[in-house]
Write a protein that holds these residues in place. Structure first.
Motif, short mmCIF file in Angstrom:
data_model
loop_
_atom_site.label_atom_id
_atom_site.label_comp_id
_atom_site.label_asym_id
_atom_site.label_seq_id
_atom_site.Cartn_x
_atom_site.Cartn_y
_atom_site.Cartn_z
N SER A 87 -29.25 80.67 39.07
CA SER A 87 -29.10 78.85 38.87
C SER A 87 -29.81 78.40 39.99
N ASN A 136 -29.73 76.71 32.14
CA ASN A 136 -29.13 77.67 33.06
C ASN A 136 -28.76 77.23 34.68
N SER A 137 -29.56 76.29 34.91
CA SER A 137 -29.53 75.89 36.32
C SER A 137 -28.71 74.62 36.24
N LYS A 138 -27.54 74.60 36.79
CA LYS A 138 -26.56 73.40 36.76
C LYS A 138 -26.60 72.49 37.81
N ASN A 142 -28.38 68.73 34.44
CA ASN A 142 -28.62 68.41 36.10
C ASN A 142 -28.65 67.15 36.46
#
Length: 431
Positions: A142, A174-176, A200
């Motif tokens: 993340s 996948n990067s919140k 995001n």
């Protein structure tokens, strides 16, 4: 004869005793030094971690082979939160590439630890493809920041758009908690920005995406509408719109701190749209302290839509030749101007324009002039009007034209007097 032998034995005995004493003293000193010496294999992990952070990746890998303690430090998650992948083709680049075996090890063991990641690639398509392959494998991490840096074009723009978007989407999904994204000169498009926003929108604070030809004004407007925490934004002028400025000025949006606009002409005679003064006014009312940075790379006949109405620009850079008329309008329409850089103007002196800028732009604190001409008297008057608020004054000596009042030999005394510090014009290197 016996006395002689006995004397010799006594002397020998005395010598032996003295030698033993010296050896014992040396052994004690060595023991004390050993006690005081740093046992590198016993250094605390926190100290090793701090040292490893300053080592280049390859040196860090070599150090990890010294002992178990150092190898353990090499794999500490804290060491892999911030990482830059350098990818290039050795035959065509000066960059020192990240070793492929190390990349595999990083992806295998530390992908879930990566948080602040950047990719520095050369102009080759192979390097851009390698970056995309790594991005597509970051499924368990993340990221908080991501930067894609091309040292030269075309790089990412050479890739099939679908391949690039697929790899980037992996990170977006996948990067919140992505807060900073730098994707200049890439084939990112509107649908991929929607994926970014969907995952995001609450965390994104910085977005730099100049020279992204597949993004439309509607795409960047979607980001502004949803990402209310956005504080820094960099984009090309063709993406700027009245609707975007109104969205950035809404009550739901935080105060913007930095807006950079690149105004670039790809072909001579290119037409540019106009932004309403009311839209800029709304922006200033909402974020009165925001910096508006504008880079102009236009031909002289393309400045028509600009500097007709008041513009809240704070930092203004002209990368190509700009006319006296345009610089005169700058003095009339840019009251918030803090920094001005003019790379070239021509052979007509800018005396009146410079004086007008000093009169109207009361916050001006930095100026740089390249291939221009200004009389020494007008330049001294300009400095006198601005005074010691001019913290940066970069003027090539060739810019200053001697006149009846001042010559090049004495102008630095007058300028230094009004600045309150020693000043000399910049000199062109002779090599």
């Amino acid at each position: 004869m016996k006395r002689g032998l006995q004397g010799t034995k006594q002397e020998d005995g005395g010598g032996t005793s003295s030698g033993s004493l010296k050896r014992s003293r040396k052994q004690r000193r060595d023991a004390e030094l050993d006690e005081e010496a740093v046992h590198w294999e016993c250094l605390p992990q926190e100290v090793l971690l701090h040292i490893f952070q300053y080592l280049p990746l390859l040196d860090r890998a070599y150090a990890s082979q010294v002992c178990r303690g150092w190898n353990h430090a090499f794999h500490m998650p804290e060491l892999w939160r911030c990482f830059e992948f350098e990818l290039n083709q050795p035959a065509s680049s000066y960059l020192k590439a990240t070793h492929p075996d190390l990349i595999k090890q990083i992806i295998k063991r530390h992908a879930d630890h990566l948080q602040y990641v950047s990719f520095k690639v050369d102009s080759s398509r192979e390097s851009a493809e390698a970056a995309c392959d790594i991005l597509s494998q970051l499924v368990n991490c993340s990221l908080k920041t991501l930067g894609l840096i091309s040292t030269a074009r075309p790089s990412f723009m050479e890739l099939p758009k679908s391949h690039f978007i697929s790899a980037l989407t992996v990170v977006f999904v996948n990067s919140k908690s992505l807060s900073s994204l730098k994707i200049d000169d890439t084939p990112v498009d509107d649908p991929s920005l929607k994926v970014l926003v969907a995952n995001n929108s609450d965390t994104l604070k910085l977005l730099k995406m100049s020279s992204c030809p597949h993004v439309s004004p509607a795409g960047i407007l979607c980001v502004a509408d949803q990402c209310h925490g956005l504080r820094e934004l960099a984009l090309n002028y063709h993406l700027l719109s009245d609707e975007l400025l109104i969205a950035l000025s809404s009550e739901k949006h935080v105060h913007l701190e930095h807006l950079r606009i690149d105004v670039v002409s790809e072909n001579p005679g290119q037409q540019f749209h106009t932004i309403k003064k009311s839209s800029w006014d709304a922006m200033v009312r909402h974020s009165p302290k925001f910096n508006l940075v504008m880079y102009f790379f236009l031909y002289e006949d393309e400045f028509g839509p600009f500097f007709r109405d008041e513009l809240p620009v704070t930092h203004l850079y002209f990368g190509r030749s700009v006319s006296k008329d345009v610089l005169g309008r700058v003095g009339l329409t840019c009251p918030r101007l803090v920094e001005l850089v003019v790379c070239a103007n021509g052979l007509r002196p800018l005396d009146e324009e410079l004086i007008r800028i000093a009169q109207r732009c009361t916050q001006l604190s930095a100026i740089g002039l390249g291939e221009c001409e200004v009389s020494c008297s007008a330049f001294v008057e300009f400095v006198k009007m601005c005074g010691d608020r001019l913290t940066q004054l970069s003027i090539m000596e060739e810019v200053l034209v001697p006149d009846h009042r001042y010559g090049l030999d004495d102008i630095h005394w007058e300028v230094s007097k009004h600045l309150g510090r020693v000043w000399f014009p910049d000199m062109m290197p002779t090599w």
